[in-house]
Design an enzyme around this catalytic site. Structure first.
Site, PDB file in Angstrom:
ATOM      1  CB  CYS A 109      -1.007  -0.021   1.144  1.00 33.81           C
ATOM      2  SG  CYS A 109      -2.343   1.170   0.861  1.00 33.81           S
ATOM      3  CG  HIS A 212      -3.825  -3.295   2.935  1.00 32.50           C
ATOM      4  ND1 HIS A 212      -2.873  -2.821   3.817  1.00 32.50           N
ATOM      5  CD2 HIS A 212      -4.335  -2.204   2.318  1.00 32.50           C
ATOM      6  CE1 HIS A 212      -2.826  -1.502   3.754  1.00 32.50           C
ATOM      7  NE2 HIS A 212      -3.704  -1.098   2.850  1.00 32.50           N
ATOM      8  CD  GLU A 214      -1.754  -5.640   5.448  1.00 32.21           C
ATOM      9  OE1 GLU A 214      -1.360  -5.941   4.302  1.00 32.21           O
ATOM     10  OE2 GLU A 214      -2.236  -4.519   5.724  1.00 32.21           O
TER      11      GLU A 214
END
Ligand code: MN
Length: 235
Positions: A109, A212, A214
């Site tokens: 990001c 993202h 994660e």
């Protein structure tokens, strides 16, 4: 085991509780991929940045604030978000030091934006204001929800990692790459032309993604593969 450095953001809960933090989603993502996450706090002097980059085997630039547009020669527009000069300074030095060592970097990001700006590119300061016909890049809903597709460039490192020409990702950004930094290639875009991933060919592993992973690796194979590819490249 390989040490994976993580840049962080500023946290200030009370006067007693302030410092650098990175979400557990990143550190758990690194752990599940077989790496050892190491948070890199603010306060490093230049020689200490060199030393930490000698020790870590790879770096993840995490999501967060907007890069100061002065770094790409622009004044801030009204829709600019929060800027964190201390973070810009540390991350720029980390990227430079890691690249001198040819060590792997994954930008997430804000991280893709940092990579592009450090290497001489620029950003859209605000997609809704500056990209005509843009789709929604600020999804409403859980962070693990896949809100838009990205087309992955054939022959790119990213396509090699995810093994597909099209993947679904989440989206929580209002900025994106505008002018691509020299020597980079675009490795993924959305249907509106917004750049969602970039990479530096001929470098061992230098990849930025606008989404993202994660928040996705727990349920999404292509996101888990990104973390694994970074840890493997660190070896
Ligand atoms: Mn997006």
């Amino acid at each position: 085991m390989k040490l994976i450095g993580l840049s962080g953001t500023t946290i200030s809960i009370t006067e007693e509780l302030e410092g650098t933090t990175a979400s557990r989603h990143y550190t758990d993502g690194i752990l599940q991929a077989g790496g050892l996450p190491v948070l890199i706090p603010y306060g490093y002097e230049s020689n200490q940045v060199q030393e930490i980059c000698d020790r870590i085997d790879a770096l993840i630039l995490t999501g967060g604030e907007d890069v100061n547009p002065a770094f790409y020669g622009e004044d801030p527009i009204g829709a600019i978000g929060t800027v964190n000069p201390e973070r810009d300074d540390l991350e720029f030095r980390l990227v430079t030091a890691m690249m001198e060592r040819k060590k792997p970097i994954l930008g997430i990001c804000r991280g893709i934006q940092v990579l592009n700006v450090v290497l001489g590119g620029s950003l859209y300061q605000d997609i809704p204001k500056q990209v005509r016909g843009a789709i929604s890049h600020r999804q409403k809903g859980p962070r693990g929800y896949l809100s838009h597709r990205v087309a992955v460039a054939a022959g790119s490192k990213l396509s090699e990692i995810v093994g597909s020409q099209e993947i679904w990702v989440n989206s929580f950004h209002h900025q994106s790459v505008k002018e691509l930094a020299p020597h980079f290639i675009v490795s993924a875009t959305t249907s509106d032309g917004v750049i969602e991933a970039i990479e530096l060919p001929k470098y061992p592993f230098l990849l930025g993604v606008q989404w993202h992973p994660e928040n996705l690796w727990q349920k999404n194979e292509s996101a888990a593969l990104l973390f694994r590819a970074l840890v493997e490249a660190a070896g």
